[in-house]
Design a protein around this motif. Sequence first.
Motif, PDB file in Angstrom:
ATOM      1  N   HIS A 181      17.786  81.223 -31.904  1.00 40.25           N
ATOM      2  CA  HIS A 181      18.443  81.412 -33.203  1.00 40.25           C
ATOM      3  C   HIS A 181      17.569  82.177 -34.173  1.00 40.25           C
ATOM      4  O   HIS A 181      16.365  82.152 -34.091  1.00 40.25           O
ATOM      5  CB  HIS A 181      18.778  80.055 -33.819  1.00 40.25           C
TER       6      HIS A 181
ATOM      7  N   HIS B 150      26.130  79.897 -36.452  1.00 43.92           N
ATOM      8  CA  HIS B 150      26.217  78.439 -36.507  1.00 43.92           C
ATOM      9  C   HIS B 150      25.842  77.981 -37.900  1.00 43.92           C
ATOM     10  O   HIS B 150      24.966  78.561 -38.524  1.00 43.92           O
ATOM     11  CB  HIS B 150      25.222  77.788 -35.540  1.00 43.92           C
TER      12      HIS B 150
ATOM     13  N   GLU C 241      22.862  83.896 -33.338  1.00 38.31           N
ATOM     14  CA  GLU C 241      22.251  84.153 -32.039  1.00 38.31           C
ATOM     15  C   GLU C 241      23.150  85.106 -31.278  1.00 38.31           C
ATOM     16  O   GLU C 241      24.360  85.164 -31.515  1.00 38.31           O
ATOM     17  CB  GLU C 241      22.001  82.861 -31.264  1.00 38.31           C
TER      18      GLU C 241
ATOM     19  N   ARG D  27      23.339  85.547 -22.562  1.00 40.92           N
ATOM     20  CA  ARG D  27      22.866  84.188 -22.814  1.00 40.92           C
ATOM     21  C   ARG D  27      23.890  83.207 -22.268  1.00 40.92           C
ATOM     22  O   ARG D  27      25.084  83.350 -22.502  1.00 40.92           O
ATOM     23  CB  ARG D  27      22.672  83.944 -24.309  1.00 40.92           C
TER      24      ARG D  27
ATOM     25  N   HIS E 214      25.221  76.993 -23.985  1.00 45.39           N
ATOM     26  CA  HIS E 214      24.233  75.925 -24.124  1.00 45.39           C
ATOM     27  C   HIS E 214      24.673  74.992 -25.238  1.00 45.39           C
ATOM     28  O   HIS E 214      25.560  75.317 -26.008  1.00 45.39           O
ATOM     29  CB  HIS E 214      22.845  76.496 -24.410  1.00 45.39           C
TER      30      HIS E 214
ATOM     31  N   HIS F 216      23.409  72.349 -28.523  1.00 45.54           N
ATOM     32  CA  HIS F 216      22.373  72.228 -29.529  1.00 45.54           C
ATOM     33  C   HIS F 216      22.126  70.770 -29.872  1.00 45.54           C
ATOM     34  O   HIS F 216      23.063  70.030 -30.119  1.00 45.54           O
ATOM     35  CB  HIS F 216      22.780  72.986 -30.795  1.00 45.54           C
TER      36      HIS F 216
ATOM     37  N   GLU G 141      17.703  73.811 -28.030  1.00 46.94           N
ATOM     38  CA  GLU G 141      18.784  74.153 -27.106  1.00 46.94           C
ATOM     39  C   GLU G 141      18.645  73.393 -25.801  1.00 46.94           C
ATOM     40  O   GLU G 141      17.548  73.063 -25.381  1.00 46.94           O
ATOM     41  CB  GLU G 141      18.776  75.658 -26.846  1.00 46.94           C
TER      42      GLU G 141
END
Length: 157
Positions: free
Chosen positions: A41, A79, A88, A93, A96, A98, A109
Motif C-alpha cells: 500500500h 482502501h 495499491e 498482485r 489478499h 488485510h 497483508e
Amino acid sequence: MEENSNNSAHAILTMYLTEHRLRKTPERYAILDAVCSFAGHFSLQELSVRMEEQNFRVSRATLYNTIQLLLKIPLVVSHNFSQHTVYETTFQRPNHCHQICRVCGKVTELSVQQVEPAIDTMKMKRFHKESFSLEIYGICSTCYAKMNRKRKKKQQQ
Ligand SMILES: [Zn+2]
Ligand SMILES: [Zn+2]
C-alpha cells in the motif's frame, strides 16, 4: 505468470487511453511505473515522494487525477483504512486480505488461499465479479503485548 516488467501495465494503460481518446502523456506512464514499484500500500504523499526520488516532478493535481484515472481502469484500487485512504496496484498482485489493528491502525497483508475457493464458487446476484478484498479487524501482536504489560502492571499495584 506474465513477464516481470511494467510493459504489460503500460499496454493496459495505452489501451484505455486510446479507447477513451485521452492523451498519452509521459507523466501518466511515469506515475504508473511509480505505482507498480510499491510492493504494498501507499498514500498519495508516499507516491509523491517516490516520484521526486526519481526526479520526476508532477503537481499534486496531476498525481491525484492520474490516480483517479488508474482507479477507473482499474490498475489501482483504493482502501479506506482507519480514516485515511491508501492505494495499491492490482497489476500482477494476487487477491489478499488485510489485517487491520484497531489500536495502532497498522495494516498487514495475508494470503487468501483458504478463502479464494469459497469466493470462486459463490453464486453472485446479478453481478459479474472481478476481484475481492477482505478486511479482518483486531489487535496486532505489538499492541496486544503492550496491553498485556499494562494489565499486569495494574494487577501488581
Ligand atoms: Zn497495533
Ligand atoms: Zn493490500
